[in-house]
Motif scaffolding. Structure first.
Motif, PDB file in Angstrom:
ATOM      1  N   UNK A 191       0.838  -1.205   0.000  1.00 36.09           N
ATOM      2  CA  UNK A 191       0.000   0.000   0.000  1.00 36.09           C
ATOM      3  C   UNK A 191       0.871   1.252   0.000  1.00 36.09           C
ATOM      4  N   UNK A 192       0.352   2.306  -0.601  1.00 40.77           N
ATOM      5  CA  UNK A 192       1.047   3.597  -0.612  1.00 40.77           C
ATOM      6  C   UNK A 192       1.140   4.139   0.815  1.00 40.77           C
ATOM      7  N   UNK A 193       2.019   5.111   1.032  1.00 40.82           N
ATOM      8  CA  UNK A 193       2.145   5.706   2.370  1.00 40.82           C
ATOM      9  C   UNK A 193       0.794   6.168   2.911  1.00 40.82           C
ATOM     10  N   UNK A 194       0.557   5.870   4.174  1.00 38.83           N
ATOM     11  CA  UNK A 194      -0.711   6.258   4.787  1.00 38.83           C
ATOM     12  C   UNK A 194      -0.531   6.723   6.231  1.00 38.83           C
ATOM     13  N   UNK A 195       0.626   7.201   6.561  1.00 39.34           N
ATOM     14  CA  UNK A 195       0.924   7.774   7.867  1.00 39.34           C
ATOM     15  C   UNK A 195       0.286   9.167   7.933  1.00 39.34           C
ATOM     16  N   UNK A 196      -0.330   9.499   9.038  1.00 37.66           N
ATOM     17  CA  UNK A 196      -1.003  10.797   9.187  1.00 37.66           C
ATOM     18  C   UNK A 196      -0.056  11.985   9.034  1.00 37.66           C
ATOM     19  N   UNK A 197       1.220  11.781   9.253  1.00 39.60           N
ATOM     20  CA  UNK A 197       2.195  12.873   9.152  1.00 39.60           C
ATOM     21  C   UNK A 197       2.584  13.178   7.704  1.00 39.60           C
ATOM     22  N   UNK A 198       2.284  12.261   6.784  1.00 37.51           N
ATOM     23  CA  UNK A 198       2.713  12.405   5.392  1.00 37.51           C
ATOM     24  C   UNK A 198       1.616  13.090   4.587  1.00 37.51           C
ATOM     25  N   UNK A 199       1.994  14.177   3.924  1.00 39.06           N
ATOM     26  CA  UNK A 199       1.053  14.890   3.061  1.00 39.06           C
ATOM     27  C   UNK A 199       1.108  14.275   1.662  1.00 39.06           C
ATOM     28  N   UNK A 200      -0.050  14.077   1.071  1.00 32.93           N
ATOM     29  CA  UNK A 200      -0.132  13.521  -0.277  1.00 32.93           C
ATOM     30  C   UNK A 200      -0.335  14.692  -1.234  1.00 32.93           C
ATOM     31  N   UNK A 201       0.610  14.857  -2.167  1.00 28.94           N
ATOM     32  CA  UNK A 201       0.610  16.023  -3.027  1.00 28.94           C
ATOM     33  C   UNK A 201       0.049  15.821  -4.413  1.00 28.94           C
ATOM     34  N   UNK A 202      -0.418  14.608  -4.721  1.00 32.21           N
ATOM     35  CA  UNK A 202      -0.933  14.322  -6.057  1.00 32.21           C
ATOM     36  C   UNK A 202      -1.805  13.067  -5.988  1.00 32.21           C
ATOM     37  N   UNK A 203      -2.775  12.993  -6.887  1.00 37.03           N
ATOM     38  CA  UNK A 203      -3.594  11.790  -6.964  1.00 37.03           C
ATOM     39  C   UNK A 203      -2.829  10.667  -7.657  1.00 37.03           C
ATOM     40  N   UNK A 204      -3.241   9.446  -7.406  1.00 35.67           N
ATOM     41  CA  UNK A 204      -2.583   8.283  -8.014  1.00 35.67           C
ATOM     42  C   UNK A 204      -3.640   7.365  -8.624  1.00 35.67           C
ATOM     43  N   UNK A 205      -3.275   6.635  -9.682  1.00 37.04           N
ATOM     44  CA  UNK A 205      -4.250   5.762 -10.321  1.00 37.04           C
ATOM     45  C   UNK A 205      -4.523   4.471  -9.547  1.00 37.04           C
ATOM     46  N   UNK A 206      -3.663   4.142  -8.580  1.00 39.24           N
ATOM     47  CA  UNK A 206      -3.902   2.939  -7.781  1.00 39.24           C
ATOM     48  C   UNK A 206      -3.408   3.174  -6.364  1.00 39.24           C
ATOM     49  N   UNK A 207      -3.722   2.256  -5.505  1.00 40.75           N
ATOM     50  CA  UNK A 207      -3.280   2.329  -4.110  1.00 40.75           C
ATOM     51  C   UNK A 207      -1.993   1.545  -3.884  1.00 40.75           C
ATOM     52  N   UNK A 208      -1.446   1.002  -4.956  1.00 38.12           N
ATOM     53  CA  UNK A 208      -0.269   0.144  -4.844  1.00 38.12           C
ATOM     54  C   UNK A 208       1.010   0.951  -5.025  1.00 38.12           C
ATOM     55  N   UNK A 209       2.044   0.585  -4.286  1.00 35.13           N
ATOM     56  CA  UNK A 209       3.219   1.432  -4.165  1.00 35.13           C
ATOM     57  C   UNK A 209       4.532   0.835  -4.676  1.00 35.13           C
ATOM     58  N   UNK A 210       4.696  -0.475  -4.611  1.00 40.78           N
ATOM     59  CA  UNK A 210       6.002  -1.086  -4.897  1.00 40.78           C
ATOM     60  C   UNK A 210       5.982  -1.917  -6.159  1.00 40.78           C
ATOM     61  N   UNK A 211       6.873  -1.568  -7.094  1.00 39.45           N
ATOM     62  CA  UNK A 211       7.834  -0.471  -7.134  1.00 39.45           C
ATOM     63  C   UNK A 211       7.189   0.788  -7.709  1.00 39.45           C
ATOM     64  N   UNK A 212       7.888   1.881  -7.626  1.00 38.80           N
ATOM     65  CA  UNK A 212       7.396   3.127  -8.225  1.00 38.80           C
ATOM     66  C   UNK A 212       7.478   3.009  -9.743  1.00 38.80           C
ATOM     67  N   UNK A 213       6.332   3.059 -10.390  1.00 40.87           N
ATOM     68  CA  UNK A 213       6.306   2.985 -11.864  1.00 40.87           C
ATOM     69  C   UNK A 213       6.940   4.217 -12.487  1.00 40.87           C
ATOM     70  N   UNK A 214       6.779   5.376 -11.843  1.00 39.90           N
ATOM     71  CA  UNK A 214       7.412   6.593 -12.359  1.00 39.90           C
ATOM     72  C   UNK A 214       8.937   6.459 -12.346  1.00 39.90           C
ATOM     73  N   UNK A 215       9.482   5.964 -11.238  1.00 35.55           N
ATOM     74  CA  UNK A 215      10.933   5.770 -11.164  1.00 35.55           C
ATOM     75  C   UNK A 215      11.391   4.714 -12.153  1.00 35.55           C
ATOM     76  N   UNK A 216      10.573   3.687 -12.346  1.00 33.41           N
ATOM     77  CA  UNK A 216      10.929   2.611 -13.265  1.00 33.41           C
ATOM     78  C   UNK A 216      11.020   3.121 -14.697  1.00 33.41           C
ATOM     79  N   UNK A 217       9.950   3.733 -15.194  1.00 35.95           N
ATOM     80  CA  UNK A 217       9.946   4.156 -16.598  1.00 35.95           C
ATOM     81  C   UNK A 217      10.909   5.319 -16.844  1.00 35.95           C
ATOM     82  N   UNK A 218      11.070   6.196 -15.860  1.00 29.70           N
ATOM     83  CA  UNK A 218      12.017   7.303 -16.012  1.00 29.70           C
ATOM     84  C   UNK A 218      13.443   6.774 -16.127  1.00 29.70           C
TER      85      UNK A 218
END
Length: 172
Positions: free
Chosen positions: A81-108
């Motif tokens: 699951x993506x980060x869900x700690x109350x201290x972490x601010x989410x700055x953008x929407x995502x197409x899924x709730x899955x986190x590992x691995x980062x597809x953005x980091x992969x394709x970049x």
């Protein structure tokens, strides 16, 4: 989620989330990297304008597409699951709730490592840590997500370079 990774995200966000231009740039990078579309499109544009290396630039699109597909498959297997700690601010929407691995980091990483092969210069690789950092600033990935994504992207670029390079060079 490990507390250590959450603490790292919180520390990164404390320093960068509200810094001038950081959030708009990170969001722009997120949009560009969504579903590897910006990277695949870049490869197609470069193939259109650089006739001499057309096939090689199509390899960039291939590496971006294949790496993205691999990351999506791995996400569905791992199901972190993506980060869900109350201290972490989410700055953008995502197409899924899955986190590992980062597809953005992969394709970049796949696209820019491949671009480094094509150009013979390491300069394109500068974009890799920037995309990785943007995913952390936006609070949508853990550090291990972006590190694993970069490793998968690098492997993807190397595989495309090795397996398809001779075929792609022939395309004119």
């Amino acid at each position: 989620m490990s507390k250590v990774e959450a603490d790292i995200l919180v520390a990164i966000q404390k320093r960068l989330f509200d810094a001038p231009l950081v959030l708009p740039l990170a969001r722009g990078m997120s949009l560009f990297g969504e579903h590897a579309a910006g990277w695949m499109g870049s490869g197609l544009v470069l193939a259109a304008v650089d006739q001499r290396r057309r096939g090689r630039w199509l390899g960039l699109s291939t590496a971006a597409f294949c790496s993205h597909a691999a990351s999506v498959i791995i996400k569905r297997i791992v199901r972190r699951r993506r980060p869900h700690d109350d201290r972490i601010r989410i700055g953008v929407g995502t197409p899924s709730r899955l986190s590992f691995p980062s597809s953005h980091s992969t394709s970049t990483t796949a696209a820019l490592a491949y671009a480094a092969h094509v150009t013979g210069s390491p300069a394109p690789l500068v974009g890799v840590p920037l995309m990785m950092a943007s995913r952390l600033v936006l609070g949508v990935h853990y550090p291990t997500d972006v590190a694993a994504g970069a490793a998968l992207g690098w492997l993807s670029a190397e595989l495309v370079e090795t397996l398809l390079e001779d075929k792609l060079k022939e395309i004119v």
